[in-house]
Design a protein around this motif. Structure first.
Motif, PDB file in Angstrom:
ATOM      1  N   GLY A 176      -2.119  -1.310   3.613  1.00  0.00           N
ATOM      2  CA  GLY A 176      -2.638  -0.833   2.530  1.00  0.00           C
ATOM      3  C   GLY A 176      -4.183  -1.909   1.973  1.00  0.00           C
ATOM      4  O   GLY A 176      -5.048  -1.513   1.574  1.00  0.00           O
ATOM      5  N   LEU A 177      -3.543  -3.067   2.111  1.00  0.00           N
ATOM      6  CA  LEU A 177      -4.869  -4.048   2.059  1.00  0.00           C
ATOM      7  C   LEU A 177      -5.902  -4.047   2.820  1.00  0.00           C
ATOM      8  O   LEU A 177      -6.992  -4.089   2.655  1.00  0.00           O
ATOM      9  N   TRP A 178      -5.731  -3.936   4.058  1.00  0.00           N
ATOM     10  CA  TRP A 178      -6.170  -3.739   5.278  1.00  0.00           C
ATOM     11  C   TRP A 178      -7.411  -2.590   4.959  1.00  0.00           C
ATOM     12  O   TRP A 178      -8.405  -2.683   5.155  1.00  0.00           O
ATOM     13  N   ILE A 179      -6.944  -1.327   4.450  1.00  0.00           N
ATOM     14  CA  ILE A 179      -7.634  -0.187   4.272  1.00  0.00           C
ATOM     15  C   ILE A 179      -8.429  -0.448   3.339  1.00  0.00           C
ATOM     16  O   ILE A 179      -9.831  -0.205   3.207  1.00  0.00           O
ATOM     17  N   ALA A 180      -8.084  -1.126   2.121  1.00  0.00           N
ATOM     18  CA  ALA A 180      -8.987  -1.333   0.998  1.00  0.00           C
ATOM     19  C   ALA A 180     -10.050  -2.339   1.194  1.00  0.00           C
ATOM     20  O   ALA A 180     -11.346  -2.284   1.097  1.00  0.00           O
ATOM     21  N   VAL A 181      -9.613  -3.290   2.090  1.00  0.00           N
ATOM     22  CA  VAL A 181     -10.692  -4.598   2.361  1.00  0.00           C
ATOM     23  C   VAL A 181     -11.851  -3.890   3.432  1.00  0.00           C
ATOM     24  O   VAL A 181     -12.957  -4.222   3.196  1.00  0.00           O
ATOM     25  N   ARG A 182     -11.452  -3.098   4.217  1.00  0.00           N
ATOM     26  CA  ARG A 182     -12.457  -2.483   5.313  1.00  0.00           C
ATOM     27  C   ARG A 182     -13.487  -1.416   4.462  1.00  0.00           C
ATOM     28  O   ARG A 182     -14.310  -1.311   4.966  1.00  0.00           O
ATOM     29  N   ALA A 183     -12.826  -0.883   3.459  1.00  0.00           N
ATOM     30  CA  ALA A 183     -13.477   0.022   2.598  1.00  0.00           C
ATOM     31  C   ALA A 183     -14.669  -0.720   1.690  1.00  0.00           C
ATOM     32  O   ALA A 183     -15.794  -0.242   1.900  1.00  0.00           O
ATOM     33  N   LEU A 184     -14.058  -1.685   1.342  1.00  0.00           N
ATOM     34  CA  LEU A 184     -15.127  -2.666   0.564  1.00  0.00           C
ATOM     35  C   LEU A 184     -16.192  -3.178   1.370  1.00  0.00           C
ATOM     36  O   LEU A 184     -17.231  -3.313   0.926  1.00  0.00           O
ATOM     37  N   ARG A 185     -15.728  -3.643   2.717  1.00  0.00           N
ATOM     38  CA  ARG A 185     -16.605  -3.984   3.531  1.00  0.00           C
ATOM     39  C   ARG A 185     -17.620  -3.024   4.112  1.00  0.00           C
ATOM     40  O   ARG A 185     -18.680  -3.487   5.039  1.00  0.00           O
ATOM     41  N   ARG A 186     -17.402  -1.944   3.728  1.00  0.00           N
ATOM     42  CA  ARG A 186     -18.025  -0.666   4.584  1.00  0.00           C
ATOM     43  C   ARG A 186     -18.026  -0.665   5.989  1.00  0.00           C
ATOM     44  O   ARG A 186     -19.009  -0.385   6.735  1.00  0.00           O
TER      45      ARG A 186
END
Length: 282
Positions: A176-186
């Protein structure tokens, strides 16, 4: 012709199949199917948020089963369900082709990327199976919450089961953290045909990609927390699926609005999946 030559030719034909127009269509159909399911889950969660959150209102489940039930009630619902299932089969096969022959991009053949694609193949294969069995009339496994509890209980019965469940919970939180961080980093930018997109389209995709990815990451993180709690307390019933996890957000401060915010994010992720169907490099 020696074995090495035959092997090279086999790999070459496999890569041609992986890069074919049929596989391209399968992947895009799969993104459309994924988008439809997340869009409906988000809308169902919004209904729950603004129905009777304090009393557990909202009759439909805000998970895959609830989304499929909603589709099944529409005109031509059975046809739509089969179309979704076939689309997810296409998504699964595309991920399998990435695992076997590598994904698009300069680092697409790295072992880590191929292993990730293999995991996605298994995940989407399971989702496709559940959708197709639902379309065929089997509603027994439609509750994500019950599935989570059953899988947790079965795992706990194995030697070292409590540790297995605990590690799984921690892994889901990490995912979940990985998914969110990847989204924030685009990070999804590297998979998009940015040169074919106007500035407004890119801005729109960023709104849906970032907002949707963060909400999806929060949801998976919440699921992981409950799985970890089930392991710590040795109670399989503590595990939750999409629906119960979303409803649990209502217990937090300003719960109605937190649930609504996450639900809106899932709607955005559904729209983002539609954008991926159009603009993603396959």
């Amino acid at each position: 012709m020696n074995a090495r030559t035959m092997s090279l030719r086999g790999r070459s034909k496999g890569r041609q199949a992986a890069n074919s127009s049929a596989m391209d269509a399968a992947a895009r159909w799969g993104f459309m199917a994924r988008g439809t399911i997340y869009l409906l889950i988000g809308l169902l969660a919004l209904q729950i948020a603004f129905a009777d959150v304090g009393g557990g209102g909202g009759g439909e489940q805000a998970d895959r089963g609830g989304a499929l039930a909603e589709i099944g009630e529409q005109p031509m619902g059975s046809v739509l369900l089969w179309a979704l299932g076939v689309g997810l089969v296409g998504m699964s096969l595309w991920r399998l082709s990435e695992a076997l022959f590598g994904a698009s991009g300069p680092d697409g053949r790295k072992a880590s990327k191929r292993l990730l694609s293999a995991g996605r193949f298994v995940f989407y294969g399971f989702v496709a199976y559940s959708v197709l069995t639902f379309a065929a009339g089997d509603k027994s496994g439609s509750s994500g919450d019950q599935q989570s509890q059953d899988i947790t209980a079965t795992a706990m019965e194995q030697p070292g089961g409590r540790w297995i469940v605990g590690i799984a919970g921690a892994a889901i939180i990490g995912a979940g953290l990985w998914i969110a961080v990847r989204a924030l980093r685009r990070d999804y930018h590297k998979h998009l045909k940015l040169g074919q997109m106007s500035r407004r389209v890119r801005q729109f995709v960023d709104v849906t990609g970032v907002g949707g990815g963060v909400a999806r990451g929060v949801l998976f993180g919440g699921i992981g927390v409950f799985v970890l709690q089930a392991a710590i307390e040795y109670e399989p019933d503590k595990a939750k699926g999409f629906d119960a996890t979303l409803r649990s957000f209502a217990d937090a401060p300003a719960g109605r609005w937190l649930l609504a915010l996450v639900a809106l994010g899932l709607v955005l992720f559904g729209v983002f999946s539609f954008a991926m169907a159009r603009w993603r490099k396959v």
